[in-house]
Scaffold this active site. Structure first.
Site, PDB file in Angstrom:
ATOM      1  N   CYS A 427      10.560 -23.701 -19.604  1.00  4.96           N
ATOM      2  CA  CYS A 427       9.258 -24.321 -19.848  1.00  4.96           C
ATOM      3  C   CYS A 427       8.512 -24.329 -18.519  1.00  4.96           C
ATOM      4  O   CYS A 427       8.730 -23.468 -17.670  1.00  4.96           O
ATOM      5  CB  CYS A 427       9.421 -25.720 -20.437  1.00  4.96           C
ATOM      6  SG  CYS A 427      10.252 -26.893 -19.349  1.00  4.96           S
ATOM      7  N   ALA A 428       7.647 -25.305 -18.300  1.00  3.27           N
ATOM      8  CA  ALA A 428       6.807 -25.296 -17.102  1.00  3.27           C
ATOM      9  C   ALA A 428       7.594 -25.450 -15.813  1.00  3.27           C
ATOM     10  O   ALA A 428       7.217 -24.901 -14.778  1.00  3.27           O
ATOM     11  CB  ALA A 428       5.757 -26.410 -17.199  1.00  3.27           C
TER      12      ALA A 428
END
Length: 481
Positions: A427-428
């Site tokens: 993810c981020a």
């Protein structure tokens, strides 16, 4: 169940990453025409309308983003499935449609159906789309239906499933909506205290990865609050001096508080570890200040010093509560960093944005003093106080491919090697893996790369907190696999 909610939270990062584009367009548009909000300038109106095209369709972005994020191979067919589910549900349960089903005037249809196009339904549609894709993408049909085998049948199955879900929602959506509104209204009724309570819960839920579910209630139009959307649009329902109360108090924390906390962690680090700690903490502090991305810093002490993270959550709640009680409103599209602060100066609902400077300075001093005291008092193992030999600093890499290859190799080995990796994703800020044998995972070996943290939600899942350069490490790990 918790793992499933975490996966939903992870998948929400994809559509949320689109929001900075809206923030930039809104910010420039309002800077050009801060009084007319686009009515006095064609260029301003053009930019504001372009931004609204994103903000006004957040539910649709959630449907597509969650569907891609939760599909096993992130294939485009899953996005189409999420879109199909969203269009089916919102069309079947629109106010006009419900009025026709009941044979009544539109005015007699419950308010809940007028709000069917919201973040909650978008997320639900994404779940339906990804679930149908994961389950039916490999379906083999008889020869006379062979054209619809495999991925071609997913959208059809999704449409049928969405009809059934729409029938169920026809009966239970008014109850769900009433519950969400009641929750939001109860927090609103508490004023500044309620805003602070929300902010504290926002930080407290980050370790579980489900804080986005809470944000959907207050930032978006799930329960008639829509703090983010109304702040930037100034549409009906926006109230000057009120709208923005669920965003404003995060700015002092992310731009001043956490960087000051990082300084306290550096000053309390062991002399032999200061250089290593400085590289990591500086990168995390800059990310927090400039973009509002706080995970690299927060995960650096979240699990090694949970008491300190609890202090951080409480201080965040206090900041949001204090800011909500003052004539001070700023907002963000992505997160509470420098970029969004500058862009929000001319936003319709902005109130005294300059107040961030004095409030932020006070917040920074409080964070530094409190963090330093708590770390030393309880001898907490923050960065630089827990020794890891032969550390490779991710934060110090300058984009050199060999650095990322080395880091990826060490992490992969620490996860038990290629044969122990069942699924790999990111993810981020995190590498997310599903493993075969949890006993083969060596957390200390992984931490030697200088990562912010290693999370093991259950025996089959390991998350490695990398920071903003996660994509490069992830790509090297994929190549190694």
């Amino acid at each position: 169940m918790m793992k499933y909610l975490q996966n939903i939270g992870k998948s929400l990062m994809l559509p949320i990453a689109v929001l900075p584009a809206a923030g930039i367009l809104y910010g420039i548009g309002y800077w050009i025409d801060p009084i007319g909000w686009g009515s006095n300038s064609i260029l301003s109106a053009f930019l504001i309308k372009a931004a609204a095209a994103i903000i006004d369709h957040i539910p649709l972005l959630f449907a597509i983003g969650v569907s891609i994020g939760m599909s096993k191979d992130h294939e485009g067919t899953s996005a189409l499935s999420g879109l199909v589910a969203f269009l089916m549900i919102t069309s079947l349960l629109s106010t006009d449609a419900v009025a026709m089903y009941r044979g009544v005037d539109i005015s007699e249809v419950p308010e809940s159906f007028g709000k069917i196009s919201n973040a909650f339904i978008g997320i639900l549609s994404g779940i339906i789309g990804s679930s149908c894709y994961n389950r039916f993408k490999g379906t083999i049909l008889p020869d006379w239906l062979a054209f619809f085998s495999g991925k071609r049948c997913v959208a059809i199955v999704t449409a049928c499933t969405s009809i059934l879900v729409a029938v169920l929602l026809y009966f239970i959506w008014p109850l769900i909506y009433a519950g969400l509104v009641a929750f939001g209204t109860s927090i609103l009724g508490l004023g500044a205290l309620g805003a602070g309570l929300y902010a504290m819960l926002n930080r407290a839920l980050i370790p579980l990865g489900i804080h986005h579910a809470l944000n959907a209630v207050f930032w978006f139009d799930t329960a008639n609050i829509n703090d983010l959307g109304l702040f930037w649009s100034g549409a009906d329902g926006a109230v000057k001096g009120v709208t923005g109360q669920y965003m404003t108090g995060f700015f002092p924390i992310m731009m001043f508080g956490l960087p000051a906390g990082a300084l306290a962690m550096y000053h309390t680090a062991k002399t032999s570890e200061k250089k290593k700690a400085a590289a990591f903490l500086l990168a995390g502090a800059f990310a927090s200040f400039f973009t509002g991305i706080t995970e690299p810093l927060e995960f650096s002490f979240m699990f090694m010093a949970p008491g300190l993270y609890l202090v951080h959550a409480v201080l965040t709640g206090i900041s949001v509560a204090v800011c909500a009680s003052m004539p001070f409103r700023i907002g963000f599209n992505f997160s509470a960093g420098l970029v969004d602060w500058i862009l929000s100066f001319k936003a319709p609902m902005a109130v005294n944005p300059w107040m961030l400077i004095p409030i932020g300075c006070v917040t920074g001093v409080i964070y530094y003093v409190v963090f330093r005291f708590v770390i030393l008092k309880f001898d907490l193992k923050t960065p630089g106080r827990a020794e890891y030999e032969d550390t490779v600093e991710i934060s110090s890499t300058k984009g050199n491919d060999s650095d990322f290859v080395k880091i990826a190799a060490i992490i992969l080995e620490g996860l038990g090697g290629k044969g122990n990796i069942k699924e790999l994703d990111h993810c981020a800020t995190r590498i997310r893996t599903v493993i075969n044998d949890y006993t083969l995972v060596d957390e200390n070996a992984i931490r030697k790369t200088g990562v912010a943290g290693v999370i093991r939600p259950d025996k089959s899942t390991v998350q490695v907190i990398i920071g903003t350069k996660v994509q490069f490490v992830y790509e090297e790990m994929k190549r190694l696999l």
